[in-house]
Scaffold this motif. Structure first.
Motif, mmCIF file in Angstrom:
data_model
loop_
_atom_site.group_PDB
_atom_site.id
_atom_site.type_symbol
_atom_site.label_atom_id
_atom_site.label_comp_id
_atom_site.label_asym_id
_atom_site.label_seq_id
_atom_site.Cartn_x
_atom_site.Cartn_y
_atom_site.Cartn_z
ATOM 1 N N LEU A 1 2.475 -1.267 -2.579
ATOM 2 C CA LEU A 1 1.737 -0.155 -1.963
ATOM 3 C C LEU A 1 0.684 0.414 -2.929
ATOM 4 C CD1 LEU A 1 4.639 1.670 -0.066
ATOM 5 C CD2 LEU A 1 2.812 0.296 0.943
ATOM 6 N N TYR B 1 -1.561 -6.036 3.258
ATOM 7 C CA TYR B 1 -0.185 -6.199 2.782
ATOM 8 C C TYR B 1 0.060 -7.648 2.342
ATOM 9 C CZ TYR B 1 4.765 -7.186 3.127
ATOM 10 O OH TYR B 1 6.021 -7.645 2.859
ATOM 11 N N ILE C 1 8.010 -2.269 4.530
ATOM 12 C CA ILE C 1 6.566 -2.009 4.384
ATOM 13 C C ILE C 1 5.690 -3.085 5.023
ATOM 14 C CG2 ILE C 1 6.877 -0.674 2.256
ATOM 15 C CD1 ILE C 1 5.691 -3.187 0.775
#
Ligand code: HSE
Length: 435
Positions: free
Chosen positions: A169, A179, A231
């Motif tokens: 992140l 990502y 995530i």
């Protein structure tokens, strides 16, 4: 339990990877100091490994492949486990505790699933069970919760407890990359495992959250009780939306007291969230961990440091080892399980949260009121709205006040289906601000 005044404390080490090797090194290098601190020498009498030929950094004569026999040996007072995973660690540690041998473990998955059974075995024999290294590596966190803050009433524990996801992140935040690209880079640099599932899907953080919640709220919380989101769905658009509002995205483990219809319970969850860049957790970058604790009398506290790696994790293991060794020498005992409060874990849908929602909408009369009506319908109060017109559409950013997660989700679902909404660009919970 026999007294060990002056007699060596004999340690069996189960597992000898990065952490185990560091434990042996520190025990050897600091032998004289540790003897003075404990009141008796601390000696490794055996190291159980799967492949003895692989371990060149520890004395070969200590290696064995028979972990069960090592644990059962009369020459062992303390068992240190750094194998990880549920089995064979669970069976070995239960055998050790039942035989009155103190246990030090770094095994978060085991503690998050089987702590009740382990504590029961520890109580039955009076042997210690310490596990500081299971959460946030080197950072002294469990002992403060179990001991230093035992006289206070903790209201919230919120932290970054997974370095891999924080590294990813942080990378997305500083480069604007996706990502997938950032994960690839993290793997290449050795920050992410070849199979990153346990980290990126939040399993590792969920185990740690279960352990933190159990200790903070004197209740039994297992990994299955933890609401978990990883995530993988965090997009570059989410990161950009956060930045535009002076926020940053972190994967948080949040354990807090919640009151639902007058009844006290706890919420335990792991999910990405936007926090203000002014929040202390926002400045935790890369592979570091940090945990923010709030208690009635103590107020706010922050614990920060290295949450993974051989030497940092070995530091926590050694601290526990000294504690259990001292207890044996001086006939003391560490804290037992404290689960008397038995607070129920509230489902995520009942948990009060706040959302940030970013939409692409048609730019014409009545659009804002249509969107606002959906919030009103679900009894969700809007805290802030920002609209920016473009050529033929507009970007609409809405931040809500606290509402139940279920109401917020229903609101987002319905808004996504409005004909005037062209795209739901970003939806993310907001934490670390007044509600
Ligand atoms: N894999 C964990 C992390 C460290 O990335 O923080 C061990 O819990």
């Amino acid at each position: 339990m026999a007294s060990h005044e002056g007699k060596p404390i004999r340690v069996a080490l189960l597992g000898c990877g990065t952490v185990g090797t560091e434990v042996v090194r520190l025990l050897t290098d600091q032998a004289a100091d540790l003897t003075a601190r404990v009141g008796a020498p601390v000696e490794v009498t055996g190291i159980a490994v799967r492949r003895p030929n692989k371990h060149r950094d520890v004395p070969a004569e200590l290696l064995t492949t028979d972990a069960a026999a090592l644990v059962a040996s009369d020459d062992v007072d303390v068992v240190v486990e750094v194998i990880g995973g549920i089995e064979p660690a669970r069976t070995l540690l239960l055998a050790a505790l039942r035989a009155g041998k103190s246990v030090v473990t770094a095994n978060k998955a085991l503690l998050a699933e089987h702590s009740a059974e382990l504590f029961e075995a520890s109580d039955a024999s009076g042997a210690d069970l310490y596990f500081e290294a299971a959460v946030a590596g080197a950072i002294p966190l469990l002992r403060p919760l179990r001991e230093s803050l035992a006289g206070d009433r903790i209201t919230r524990v919120m932290g970054i407890v997974n370095g891999t996801t924080n590294f990813i992140l942080s990378g997305m935040d500083s480069t604007g990359a996706s990502y997938a690209e950032t994960l690839e880079e993290a793997t290449r640099l050795g920050y992410a495992e070849a199979d990153p599932t346990a980290d990126v899907d939040g399993f590792d953080a969920a185990s740690k959250a279960a352990i933190l919640a159990s200790l903070a709220f004197h209740s039994r919380v297992t990994a299955a009780d933890v609401h978990r989101e990883g995530i993988a769905a965090v997009s570059a658009a989410d990161i950009a939306a956060a930045k535009a509002l002076g926020r940053t995205v972190k994967l948080l483990a949040i354990c807090e007291r919640v009151t639902t219809e007058g009844a006290e319970g706890i919420s335990v969850r792991v999910h990405p969230a936007m926090i203000p860049t002014s929040h202390p957790l926002a400045s935790v970058h890369g592979a570091f961990n940090a945990v923010f604790v709030e208690a009635d009398a103590a107020g706010e506290m922050m614990f920060y440091g290295q949450g993974a790696g051989g030497a940092p994790t070995a530091s926590a293991v050694l601290g526990d080892l000294v504690a259990v060794a001292r207890n044996r020498v001086h006939r003391g005992r560490g804290p037992r399980e404290s689960a008397y409060a038995a607070l129920p874990v509230r489902p995520m849908g009942q948990t009060p949260t706040r959302y940030h929602i970013s939409l692409d909408v048609a730019d014409r009369a009545g659009v804002l009121s249509q969107v606002a009506a959906v919030f009103a319908e679900h009894d969700v109060s809007i805290a802030a709205v920002r609209q920016e017109g473009r050529v033929d559409d507009a970007s609409l950013v809405i931040v809500t006040h606290a509402a139940t997660d279920a109401a917020l989700r229903s609101t987002v679902d319905k808004i996504g289906g409005l004909p005037v909404v062209r795209e739901v660009v970003s939806v993310m919970r907001v934490e670390g601000e007044e509600t």
